[in-house]
Design a protein around this motif. Structure first.
Motif, PDB file in Angstrom:
ATOM      1  N   SER A 158       0.235  -0.716   0.280  1.00  0.00           N
ATOM      2  CA  SER A 158       0.475   0.245   0.155  1.00  0.00           C
ATOM      3  C   SER A 158       0.846   1.283  -0.272  1.00  0.00           C
ATOM      4  CB  SER A 158      -0.766   0.127   1.295  1.00  0.00           C
ATOM      5  OG  SER A 158      -0.069   0.099   2.259  1.00  0.00           O
ATOM      6  N   ALA A 159       2.441   1.396   0.737  1.00  0.00           N
ATOM      7  CA  ALA A 159       2.951   2.266   0.540  1.00  0.00           C
ATOM      8  C   ALA A 159       3.452   2.701  -0.963  1.00  0.00           C
ATOM      9  CB  ALA A 159       4.145   2.060   1.615  1.00  0.00           C
ATOM     10  N   VAL A 160       4.031   1.682  -1.553  1.00  0.00           N
ATOM     11  CA  VAL A 160       4.248   2.114  -3.217  1.00  0.00           C
ATOM     12  C   VAL A 160       2.515   1.891  -4.160  1.00  0.00           C
ATOM     13  CG1 VAL A 160       6.218   1.254  -2.534  1.00  0.00           C
ATOM     14  CG2 VAL A 160       4.598  -0.102  -3.165  1.00  0.00           C
ATOM     15  N   GLU A 161       3.568   2.672  -5.376  1.00  0.00           N
ATOM     16  CA  GLU A 161       2.241   2.838  -6.639  1.00  0.00           C
ATOM     17  C   GLU A 161       2.797   1.560  -7.404  1.00  0.00           C
ATOM     18  OE1 GLU A 161      -0.075   6.007  -7.686  1.00  0.00           O
ATOM     19  OE2 GLU A 161      -0.146   5.494  -4.925  1.00  0.00           O
ATOM     20  N   ALA A 162       3.474   0.950  -7.218  1.00  0.00           N
ATOM     21  CA  ALA A 162       4.027  -0.670  -8.263  1.00  0.00           C
ATOM     22  C   ALA A 162       2.394  -1.295  -8.406  1.00  0.00           C
ATOM     23  CB  ALA A 162       4.907  -1.655  -7.419  1.00  0.00           C
ATOM     24  N   PRO A 163       2.135  -1.920  -9.764  1.00  0.00           N
ATOM     25  CA  PRO A 163       1.213  -2.911  -9.726  1.00  0.00           C
ATOM     26  C   PRO A 163       1.459  -4.295  -8.972  1.00  0.00           C
ATOM     27  CG  PRO A 163       1.932  -2.102 -11.707  1.00  0.00           C
ATOM     28  CD  PRO A 163       2.825  -1.444 -10.870  1.00  0.00           C
ATOM     29  N   VAL A 164       0.014  -4.441  -8.632  1.00  0.00           N
ATOM     30  CA  VAL A 164       0.783  -6.168  -7.701  1.00  0.00           C
ATOM     31  C   VAL A 164      -0.938  -6.953  -8.027  1.00  0.00           C
ATOM     32  CG1 VAL A 164      -0.323  -6.517  -5.120  1.00  0.00           C
ATOM     33  CG2 VAL A 164      -0.012  -3.992  -5.533  1.00  0.00           C
ATOM     34  N   MET A 165       0.815  -7.822  -7.957  1.00  0.00           N
ATOM     35  CA  MET A 165      -0.694  -9.770  -8.702  1.00  0.00           C
ATOM     36  C   MET A 165      -1.063 -10.445  -7.094  1.00  0.00           C
ATOM     37  SD  MET A 165      -1.251 -11.143 -11.239  1.00  0.00           S
ATOM     38  CE  MET A 165      -2.070 -12.230 -10.802  1.00  0.00           C
ATOM     39  N   ILE A 166      -2.414 -10.090  -7.038  1.00  0.00           N
ATOM     40  CA  ILE A 166      -2.375 -11.123  -6.265  1.00  0.00           C
ATOM     41  C   ILE A 166      -2.990 -13.106  -6.276  1.00  0.00           C
ATOM     42  CG2 ILE A 166      -4.124 -11.912  -4.257  1.00  0.00           C
ATOM     43  CD1 ILE A 166      -4.605  -8.217  -4.154  1.00  0.00           C
ATOM     44  N   SER A 167      -2.127 -13.633  -6.484  1.00  0.00           N
ATOM     45  CA  SER A 167      -2.387 -15.041  -7.163  1.00  0.00           C
ATOM     46  C   SER A 167      -3.157 -15.922  -4.966  1.00  0.00           C
ATOM     47  CB  SER A 167      -0.812 -16.117  -7.258  1.00  0.00           C
ATOM     48  OG  SER A 167      -0.350 -16.129  -6.263  1.00  0.00           O
ATOM     49  N   GLY A 168      -3.980 -17.286  -5.698  1.00  0.00           N
ATOM     50  CA  GLY A 168      -3.993 -17.648  -4.397  1.00  0.00           C
ATOM     51  C   GLY A 168      -4.927 -18.611  -4.845  1.00  0.00           C
ATOM     52  N   GLU A 169      -5.738 -19.217  -4.567  1.00  0.00           N
ATOM     53  CA  GLU A 169      -6.497 -20.064  -4.755  1.00  0.00           C
ATOM     54  C   GLU A 169      -8.673 -19.712  -4.475  1.00  0.00           C
ATOM     55  OE1 GLU A 169      -6.539 -23.595  -1.907  1.00  0.00           O
ATOM     56  OE2 GLU A 169      -5.192 -24.443  -2.487  1.00  0.00           O
ATOM     57  N   SER A 170      -9.404 -19.575  -5.030  1.00  0.00           N
ATOM     58  CA  SER A 170     -10.696 -19.744  -5.413  1.00  0.00           C
ATOM     59  C   SER A 170     -11.105 -19.224  -3.413  1.00  0.00           C
ATOM     60  CB  SER A 170     -11.387 -20.511  -6.360  1.00  0.00           C
ATOM     61  OG  SER A 170     -11.548 -19.932  -7.676  1.00  0.00           O
ATOM     62  N   GLY A 171     -12.090 -18.762  -3.706  1.00  0.00           N
ATOM     63  CA  GLY A 171     -12.292 -18.084  -2.307  1.00  0.00           C
ATOM     64  C   GLY A 171     -10.889 -17.533  -1.031  1.00  0.00           C
ATOM     65  N   THR A 172     -10.525 -17.561  -1.192  1.00  0.00           N
ATOM     66  CA  THR A 172      -9.637 -16.827  -0.135  1.00  0.00           C
ATOM     67  C   THR A 172      -9.229 -15.627  -0.315  1.00  0.00           C
ATOM     68  OG1 THR A 172      -7.773 -16.927  -1.139  1.00  0.00           O
ATOM     69  CG2 THR A 172      -8.204 -18.981  -0.838  1.00  0.00           C
ATOM     70  N   GLY A 173      -9.624 -14.521  -0.639  1.00  0.00           N
ATOM     71  CA  GLY A 173     -10.366 -13.593  -0.043  1.00  0.00           C
ATOM     72  C   GLY A 173      -9.185 -12.641  -0.552  1.00  0.00           C
ATOM     73  N   LYS A 174      -8.552 -12.738  -2.426  1.00  0.00           N
ATOM     74  CA  LYS A 174      -7.935 -11.355  -3.862  1.00  0.00           C
ATOM     75  C   LYS A 174      -8.805 -10.204  -3.029  1.00  0.00           C
ATOM     76  CE  LYS A 174      -7.848 -15.052  -6.398  1.00  0.00           C
ATOM     77  NZ  LYS A 174      -8.717 -16.197  -5.995  1.00  0.00           N
ATOM     78  N   GLU A 175     -10.271 -10.416  -3.215  1.00  0.00           N
ATOM     79  CA  GLU A 175     -11.099  -8.738  -3.540  1.00  0.00           C
ATOM     80  C   GLU A 175     -10.274  -8.490  -2.328  1.00  0.00           C
ATOM     81  OE1 GLU A 175     -14.880  -6.426  -5.088  1.00  0.00           O
ATOM     82  OE2 GLU A 175     -14.636  -8.859  -5.715  1.00  0.00           O
TER      83      GLU A 175
END
Length: 461
Positions: A158-175
């Motif tokens: 959250s402290a920087v502006e760089a793009p972020v990629m979130i990986s993980g199984e369905s249902g783990t709360g990526k949003e």
């Protein structure tokens, strides 16, 4: 009066001049390197810092963002060249990261008074953990090691502006993770726009993302602002980005590189000021290897990588989550539901949760709505078939179960690589092999799938 410590981050010769002003006023200035060399207990006594912006370009702002995010308990005062103030990025940085700022040259009395006020604010009791270290951060629940690691990663991202990629199984709360990054970032006052790429019809993706002018195609009866344009000044979350068609991946890559779009039916370029966070439940590295996802787009969005842990890897949080959602859904109960039976809690703790937190939420809600019991049972949760395998255990069986679960989690975290799992467990590879043979026999009655995991581990190593 005792001298108070203050961090000073500035390039020479400004650093020397600034440290002289502070020392003369009774402060004990510490250059950033001197501060980081202090023992941990001494660093806790530093409450205020001063930064002097030089070039005020993106690289410098990113570096200062990281510095301030790493010390959220410190109040920062910035010294800024007047010419840098019209820069929107500098404005967001000053508003959201700094206690106050002063333009150059320094008005010494005013500056020293501000520094005193900043220290006074920093010394106020906080009333709890800051940022995303606290329970319930942005809707997330859990105190397991996996979640504490995730909170720390969110705080840094959250402290920087760089793009972020979130990986993980369905249902783990990526949003939820994406929203947390946005809410803790300098863009928190801007919009957060979530787009499920898998849910958009292939023929409408471009119009949804970029918008269109009236008459651009059949059915375009009025102008429509696209999701990217609607996210201006904030964050766009591209969920399930791995499901984008290849031709759309090319278009998106150019947009992220050039930061401009054109609405369909228009040739006017619209500049974008938007942060991109993407997510996928499929492993994009494998999708790139299989030629289903463009490598250049993958490297563009995969600057900061976060992984949401599966619920089976955060077993300590299961009861906490279950009770939290029980409280949320109690108003929907038509019976007298008050809690969970002991057997239900035991079964939930030992269940694998293939659907992760989403499955837990659905099972708890269904039980609350349909059950006539005061205490929810495994049957209410649809887990009654698990009861027969979760009966009473001897002490030896309990020890085997603990060893089994610990080894299973280590293998899963290390993609079934025995050598890596052994290092993480602090034992030799030969010792782990012996344990695998012994525990697979002892644990097969409790977890029938374990022998398969053992054979997979042997092949993976």
């Amino acid at each position: 009066m005792s001298r108070r410590d203050v961090i000073v981050h500035a390039a020479a010769p400004w650093r020397t001049q600034l440290m002289g002003v502070l020392a003369e006023a009774g402060w004990r200035p510490l250059a950033l390197g001197e501060f980081t060399d202090l023992p941990g207990e001494r660093r806790q006594d530093v409450h205020v810092g001063v930064v002097r912006l030089g070039r005020a370009d993106d690289a410098e702002i990113d570096a200062l963002d990281e510095l301030m995010a790493s010390r959220p308990e410190i109040e920062w005062v910035a010294l800024v060249p007047t010419a840098a103030l019209p820069n929107p990025r500098v404005g967001r940085f000053l508003r959201h990261r700094c206690f106050d700022f002063h333009t150059l040259p320094i008005d010494t009395p005013h500056f020293l008074a501000t520094l005193g006020h900043a220290e006074g604010k920093a010394r106020l009791p906080s009333g709890g953990a800051a940022g995303c270290e606290a329970e319930g951060c942005c809707g997330m629940i859990g105190h397991s090691p996996a979640m504490r690691d995730l909170y720390a990663a969110i705080r840094k991202a959250s402290a920087v502006e760089a793009p972020v990629m979130i990986s993980g199984e369905s249902g783990t709360g990526k949003e939820l993770v994406a929203r947390a990054i946005h809410q803790l970032s300098p863009r928190r006052d801007g919009p957060f726009i979530a787009v499920n790429c898998a849910a958009l019809p292939a023929n409408l993706i471009q119009a949804e993302l970029f918008g269109h002018e009236k008459g651009a195609f059949t059915g375009a009866y009025q102008r429509k602002i696209g999701r990217l344009e609607a996210a201006a000044g904030g964050t766009i979350f591209l969920d399930e980005i791995g499901d984008l068609p290849l031709e759309m991946q090319v278009t998106l890559l150019h947009v992220l590189q050039d930061k401009v779009i054109e609405r369909l039916g228009s040739n006017r370029e619209i500049r974008l000021d938007v942060r991109v966070i993407a997510a996928s439940h499929v492993e994009l590295e494998q999708a790139v290897a299989d030629a289903h996802f463009r490598a250049d787009l993958y490297y563009r969005i995969n600057v900061i990588r976060l992984r949401t842990p599966a619920l089976r890897d955060r077993e300590e949080d299961v009861e906490r989550l279950a009770r939290a959602y029980l409280e949320r859904f109690l108003p929907e109960s038509r019976g007298g539901v008050r809690g969970f039976s002991r057997q239900a809690l035991t079964v939930m703790a030992n269940y694998e949760w293939p659907g992760n937190v989403r499955e837990l939420i659905n099972r708890v809600r269904q039980a609350v709505v349909l059950s006539e019991n005061r205490l929810l049972t495994p049957r209410d949760l649809g887990l009654e078939k698990r009861v027969s395998s979760e009966g009473f255990m001897t002490l030896e069986e309990a020890r085997s179960r603990a060893e089994h679960d610990t080894i299973r989690r280590a293998l899963r975290r290390n993609q079934n690589n025995v050598a890596a799992a052994a290092r993480q467990l602090g034992i030799s590879r030969a010792t782990l092999y012996r344990l695998l043979v012994r525990v697979s026999h002892a644990g097969a009655a409790v977890h029938p799938e374990f022998p398969h995991a053992v054979s997979m581990a042997g092949r993976a190593d």
